[in-house]
Design a protein around this motif. Structure first.
Motif, mmCIF file in Angstrom:
data_model
loop_
_atom_site.group_PDB
_atom_site.id
_atom_site.type_symbol
_atom_site.label_atom_id
_atom_site.label_comp_id
_atom_site.label_asym_id
_atom_site.label_seq_id
_atom_site.Cartn_x
_atom_site.Cartn_y
_atom_site.Cartn_z
ATOM 1 N N MET A 1 0.822 -1.215 0.000
ATOM 2 C CA MET A 1 0.000 0.000 0.000
ATOM 3 C C MET A 1 0.854 1.263 0.000
ATOM 4 O O MET A 1 0.516 2.263 -0.589
ATOM 5 C CB MET A 1 -0.920 -0.017 1.228
ATOM 6 N N TYR A 2 2.029 1.214 0.661
ATOM 7 C CA TYR A 2 2.879 2.414 0.761
ATOM 8 C C TYR A 2 3.617 2.699 -0.534
ATOM 9 O O TYR A 2 3.986 3.818 -0.805
ATOM 10 C CB TYR A 2 3.887 2.241 1.897
ATOM 11 N N GLN A 3 3.843 1.630 -1.338
ATOM 12 C CA GLN A 3 4.619 1.832 -2.560
ATOM 13 C C GLN A 3 3.943 2.779 -3.534
ATOM 14 O O GLN A 3 4.589 3.694 -4.045
ATOM 15 C CB GLN A 3 4.895 0.488 -3.227
ATOM 16 N N PRO A 4 2.623 2.633 -3.770
ATOM 17 C CA PRO A 4 1.985 3.577 -4.694
ATOM 18 C C PRO A 4 2.035 5.007 -4.198
ATOM 19 O O PRO A 4 2.202 5.937 -4.991
ATOM 20 C CB PRO A 4 0.531 3.076 -4.754
ATOM 21 N N LEU A 5 1.878 5.226 -2.853
ATOM 22 C CA LEU A 5 1.943 6.581 -2.321
ATOM 23 C C LEU A 5 3.324 7.194 -2.541
ATOM 24 O O LEU A 5 3.457 8.369 -2.846
ATOM 25 C CB LEU A 5 1.587 6.586 -0.829
ATOM 26 N N GLY A 6 4.378 6.382 -2.363
ATOM 27 C CA GLY A 6 5.728 6.860 -2.609
ATOM 28 C C GLY A 6 5.940 7.216 -4.058
ATOM 29 O O GLY A 6 6.599 8.203 -4.384
ATOM 30 N N VAL A 7 5.336 6.405 -4.935
ATOM 31 C CA VAL A 7 5.440 6.700 -6.359
ATOM 32 C C VAL A 7 4.720 7.999 -6.682
ATOM 33 O O VAL A 7 5.206 8.846 -7.448
ATOM 34 C CB VAL A 7 4.848 5.534 -7.188
ATOM 35 N N HIS A 8 3.542 8.197 -6.082
ATOM 36 C CA HIS A 8 2.790 9.433 -6.313
ATOM 37 C C HIS A 8 3.585 10.668 -5.854
ATOM 38 O O HIS A 8 3.593 11.706 -6.523
ATOM 39 C CB HIS A 8 1.454 9.388 -5.574
ATOM 40 N N ARG A 9 4.217 10.528 -4.683
ATOM 41 C CA ARG A 9 5.007 11.650 -4.167
ATOM 42 C C ARG A 9 6.148 11.979 -5.121
ATOM 43 O O ARG A 9 6.450 13.153 -5.380
ATOM 44 C CB ARG A 9 5.538 11.314 -2.775
ATOM 45 N N LEU A 10 6.782 10.949 -5.660
ATOM 46 C CA LEU A 10 7.876 11.150 -6.600
ATOM 47 C C LEU A 10 7.381 11.830 -7.877
ATOM 48 O O LEU A 10 8.049 12.718 -8.431
ATOM 49 C CB LEU A 10 8.528 9.809 -6.939
ATOM 50 N N TYR A 12 4.724 13.837 -8.078
ATOM 51 C CA TYR A 12 4.459 15.235 -7.728
ATOM 52 C C TYR A 12 5.754 16.050 -7.720
ATOM 53 O O TYR A 12 5.812 17.166 -8.261
ATOM 54 C CB TYR A 12 3.789 15.333 -6.358
ATOM 55 N N ARG A 13 6.782 15.516 -7.103
ATOM 56 C CA ARG A 13 8.057 16.233 -7.014
ATOM 57 C C ARG A 13 8.645 16.489 -8.399
ATOM 58 O O ARG A 13 9.208 17.574 -8.671
ATOM 59 C CB ARG A 13 9.044 15.445 -6.161
ATOM 60 N N THR A 14 8.518 15.480 -9.298
ATOM 61 C CA THR A 14 9.055 15.617 -10.646
ATOM 62 C C THR A 14 8.309 16.695 -11.424
ATOM 63 O O THR A 14 8.916 17.524 -12.133
ATOM 64 C CB THR A 14 8.958 14.274 -11.397
ATOM 65 N N ARG A 15 6.973 16.721 -11.261
ATOM 66 C CA ARG A 15 6.170 17.734 -11.960
ATOM 67 C C ARG A 15 6.522 19.149 -11.460
ATOM 68 O O ARG A 15 6.662 20.088 -12.262
ATOM 69 C CB ARG A 15 4.679 17.469 -11.748
ATOM 70 N N ILE A 16 6.654 19.267 -10.152
ATOM 71 C CA ILE A 16 7.011 20.580 -9.578
ATOM 72 C C ILE A 16 8.360 21.036 -10.113
ATOM 73 O O ILE A 16 8.533 22.195 -10.521
ATOM 74 C CB ILE A 16 7.022 20.510 -8.043
ATOM 75 N N ALA A 17 9.326 20.118 -10.133
ATOM 76 C CA ALA A 17 10.676 20.463 -10.594
ATOM 77 C C ALA A 17 10.672 20.892 -12.052
ATOM 78 O O ALA A 17 11.376 21.840 -12.446
ATOM 79 C CB ALA A 17 11.610 19.275 -10.394
ATOM 80 N N SER A 18 9.865 20.223 -12.880
ATOM 81 C CA SER A 18 9.825 20.564 -14.304
ATOM 82 C C SER A 18 9.207 21.947 -14.521
ATOM 83 O O SER A 18 9.677 22.724 -15.358
ATOM 84 C CB SER A 18 9.044 19.503 -15.083
ATOM 85 N N TYR A 19 8.141 22.254 -13.759
ATOM 86 C CA TYR A 19 7.530 23.585 -13.876
ATOM 87 C C TYR A 19 8.487 24.680 -13.406
ATOM 88 O O TYR A 19 8.574 25.760 -14.000
ATOM 89 C CB TYR A 19 6.236 23.653 -13.072
ATOM 90 N N VAL A 20 9.195 24.388 -12.322
ATOM 91 C CA VAL A 20 10.156 25.370 -11.806
ATOM 92 C C VAL A 20 11.264 25.623 -12.820
ATOM 93 O O VAL A 20 11.667 26.764 -13.067
ATOM 94 C CB VAL A 20 10.751 24.902 -10.462
ATOM 95 N N LYS A 21 11.734 24.529 -13.439
ATOM 96 C CA LYS A 21 12.805 24.656 -14.428
ATOM 97 C C LYS A 21 12.349 25.480 -15.627
ATOM 98 O O LYS A 21 13.134 26.234 -16.227
ATOM 99 C CB LYS A 21 13.249 23.272 -14.887
ATOM 100 N N THR A 36 -0.170 18.489 -1.258
ATOM 101 C CA THR A 36 -0.477 18.623 0.174
ATOM 102 C C THR A 36 -1.885 18.139 0.491
ATOM 103 O O THR A 36 -2.177 17.737 1.623
ATOM 104 C CB THR A 36 -0.326 20.093 0.618
ATOM 105 N N LEU A 37 -2.790 18.181 -0.504
ATOM 106 C CA LEU A 37 -4.170 17.736 -0.283
ATOM 107 C C LEU A 37 -4.384 16.261 -0.619
ATOM 108 O O LEU A 37 -5.449 15.697 -0.328
ATOM 109 C CB LEU A 37 -5.133 18.584 -1.133
ATOM 110 N N SER A 38 -3.390 15.623 -1.223
ATOM 111 C CA SER A 38 -3.511 14.216 -1.600
ATOM 112 C C SER A 38 -3.240 13.312 -0.398
ATOM 113 O O SER A 38 -2.890 13.777 0.695
ATOM 114 C CB SER A 38 -2.531 13.898 -2.728
#
Length: 599
Positions: A1-10, A12-21, A36-38
């Motif tokens: 169950m924790y693996q999908p949440l970790g994948v989702h967090r990753l 999210y982080r990748t999308r944020i980084a791409s927008y920032v770049k 933060t709401l997920s």
């Protein structure tokens, strides 16, 4: 169950980084809010990274918003992110928020990085928040943030600019006690600051101390500051000794060094030495610049030889391409000073033919000269020409016009121009105020004089000796002696005296007697009033007694002197006090009447 949440967090982080770049910060904000709401867990490191991004892009309002959400979640910023936040907020000068961040850091038992601390300290000093700056410095040191050489340089430089030389020297010594080697920037800050403040001997002692001790290697800037300081103090021997010393340490004199010496020689009419310096510069492969030649030009003009100055400009400067507006202004001013306005105007026309555009200084010199001559037509023509060229009047121009109108008795016109200057955002200086105050004094308008005086104090344009002489003299002439004494006390509190200002003997006699009365009225000891006499030099006191002798008051003065001596060591009894006060008032009244008869 924790693996999908970790994948989702990753994800999210990748999308944020791409927008920032891509610089799409608003899209990055939306994705961070989604995260933060997920259901996936958000860590403190995510907040640290994202707030750091917002700070880097100067989105301080959003950074503040997300920072406020961290504490309820049990998160905190790292010391590095706090430091970035503080340095970023320094750009917008949000002092209250910065102070809150420092308090939050104190609760977490951490301190900002030294670079952020220095940025904030520098901002506080730049914004004239000296007390806050020193308080923050002390607080940071107590919490373990040791200052570095940059910290001390900021403090020393700022304190010197505020003329707080004792405090600056104390921080310099504190820096050495901590074993911190002053670098060149620290030495420049101290040398320039102290020398500009007339403390050249102190600067020399401290700088030579670190050089001799092998603690620092300094640049030409430091030596030039010391050389300039000695020259301004009229000590050319020490200045030349510094030139020899810097050469022995392997630091060669540069163009600025020679120009400082050249400036001194020209101001002191040492023409032969100035010419030798020019030749020495050329031998040292240092080509004199336009400033160098303008100094020699100025020397000829100060010696009242404008024709020689013009010949020097034509034969020496023009072939080298060193003739500029400053050169012409210097010669034009010299001709105007000997009332040869016609020749000055011809030089003004010559400037136009040679393609050298006149500046505000040129017009100020000429308009002042023609107004003094009484030729208002040419002055008006020059004023129109100046406006047509788009040149805006500066403070000196306004002051020149104000002074002319005051001396011509047109005080209302002068006051109107003064108000126009203020409305256009040009802050009047002490010379501007003195010109208008002088006009009001001559018109016996003491009320306006006192209003201008209060305005000066409010604006931070501090009165000088001339201001106080004008104001006190006007109050004495209007028999407002208690007000004169009050202004006199304010002058003394500022460390000023009228010794350097030419005052008539009767001015001193009336003022000193009333000053005694004022001291008695306040129940001071007599030695308080007598101490004030020491602020006059012997010549002034002699003139005072001499004038009293002329008005045949010598016996009464001697009687008062004897009575004063009896009361010097103790407070006099009430009846004696009243008697002395009565005698003083009687004498002051008599002297005042005599002075009016003599006027």
């Amino acid at each position: 169950m924790y693996q999908p949440l970790g994948v989702h967090r990753l994800i999210y982080r990748t999308r944020i980084a791409s927008y920032v770049k891509a610089g799409l910060i608003d899209y990055a904000v939306k994705v961070f809010d989604e995260m933060t709401l997920s259901e996936c867990r958000v860590f403190g490191i995510d907040y640290n990274r994202f707030i750091g991004v917002l700070i880097r892009h100067s989105r301080f309002d959003l950074a503040h918003h997300y920072y406020s959400k961290m504490a309820p979640l049990g998160f905190s910023l790292s010391s590095f992110t706090y430091s970035r936040f503080i340095s970023g907020l320094c750009q917008t000068k949000e002092f209250t928020f910065i102070d809150n961040l420092l308090k939050d850091m104190e609760k977490l038992h951490c301190v900002p990085d030294i670079w952020a601390f220095n940025i904030y300290l520098n901002l506080l000093f730049r914004e004239n928040r000296e007390e806050s700056a020193l308080e923050v410095f002390g607080r940071m040191v107590e919490r373990g943030r040791e200052p570095d050489v940059v910290t001390f340089t900021i403090i020393i430089d700022s304190l010197c600019k505020m003329k707080k030389f004792d405090a600056a020297v104390q921080f310099w010594l504190n820096m050495l006690d901590k074993g911190i080697r002053p670098d060149n920037k620290a030495c420049v800050a101290l040398a320039v600051g102290l020398c500009d403040g007339g403390q050249v001997d102190l600067a020399y002692e401290l700088i030579i101390g670190v050089i001799s001790g092998g603690l620092s290697e300094v640049s030409t800037l430091v030596y030039n500051a010391l050389i300039s300081g000695f020259c301004r103090a009229g000590r050319i021997d020490k200045a030349l000794a510094m030139v020899s010393f810097m050469s022995r340490t392997g630091c060669k004199p540069d163009l600025v060094t020679y120009n400082v010496l050249l400036n001194y020689c020209c101001n002191e009419f040492m023409f032969e030495e100035a010419v030798k310096l020019l030749k020495k510069m050329e031998c040292s492969a240092i080509e004199p610049d336009v400033y160098s030649y303008n100094q020699l030009l100025k020397a000829h003009c100060k010696a009242n030889h404008p024709d020689k100055a013009y010949l020097f400009m034509v034969t020496k400067m023009v072939p080298k391409g060193f003739c500029d507006v400053v050169s012409y202004n210097t010669i034009i001013k010299a001709f105007c000073s000997i009332s040869n306005n016609r020749r000055a105007y011809k030089l003004f026309e010559e400037m136009g033919r040679k393609g050298i555009a006149p500046d505000v200084v040129t017009f100020t010199i000429l308009i002042k000269a023609f107004l003094r001559e009484g030729n208002s037509d040419i002055a008006k023509k020059l004023l129109d020409l100046m406006a047509g060229m788009g040149l805006l009047p500066d403070r000196i121009f306004y002051t020149t016009i104000i002074d002319h109108h005051c001396k011509s008795g047109k005080v209302e016109m002068a006051h109107s121009i003064f108000c126009d200057m203020v409305e256009k955002g040009i802050t009047p200086d002490v010379v501007s105020y003195n010109a208008l105050i002088n006009g009001f004094c001559k018109s016996l308008r003491v009320g306006e004089v006192m209003h201008l005086y209060e305005e000066m104090l409010q604006r931070g344009s501090f009165p000088d000796e001339v201001t106080y002489k004008l104001i006190i003299g006007a109050l004495v002439r209007e028999n407002k002696l208690s007000d004169a004494c009050r202004v006199w006390d304010q002058m003394m509190e500022r460390g000023l005296t009228l010794d350097r200002v030419n005052c008539k003997p009767k001015f001193w006699s009336i003022l000193w007697l009333e000053y005694i009365i004022a001291c008695l009225n306040c129940c001071y000891f007599i030695d308080t009033s007598s101490a004030s006499f020491t602020n006059c030099n012997n010549g002034t006191l002699s003139a005072w007694w001499g004038w009293c002798f002329e008005v045949r008051c010598v016996k009464k003065i001697c009687g008062l002197s004897s009575l004063l001596q009896q009361c010097q060591k103790s407070r006099i009894a009430n009846d004696g006090f009243q008697a002395l006060k009565s005698r003083c008032r009687c004498m002051a009244s008599q002297i005042l009447n005599v002075s009016k008869e003599m006027s």
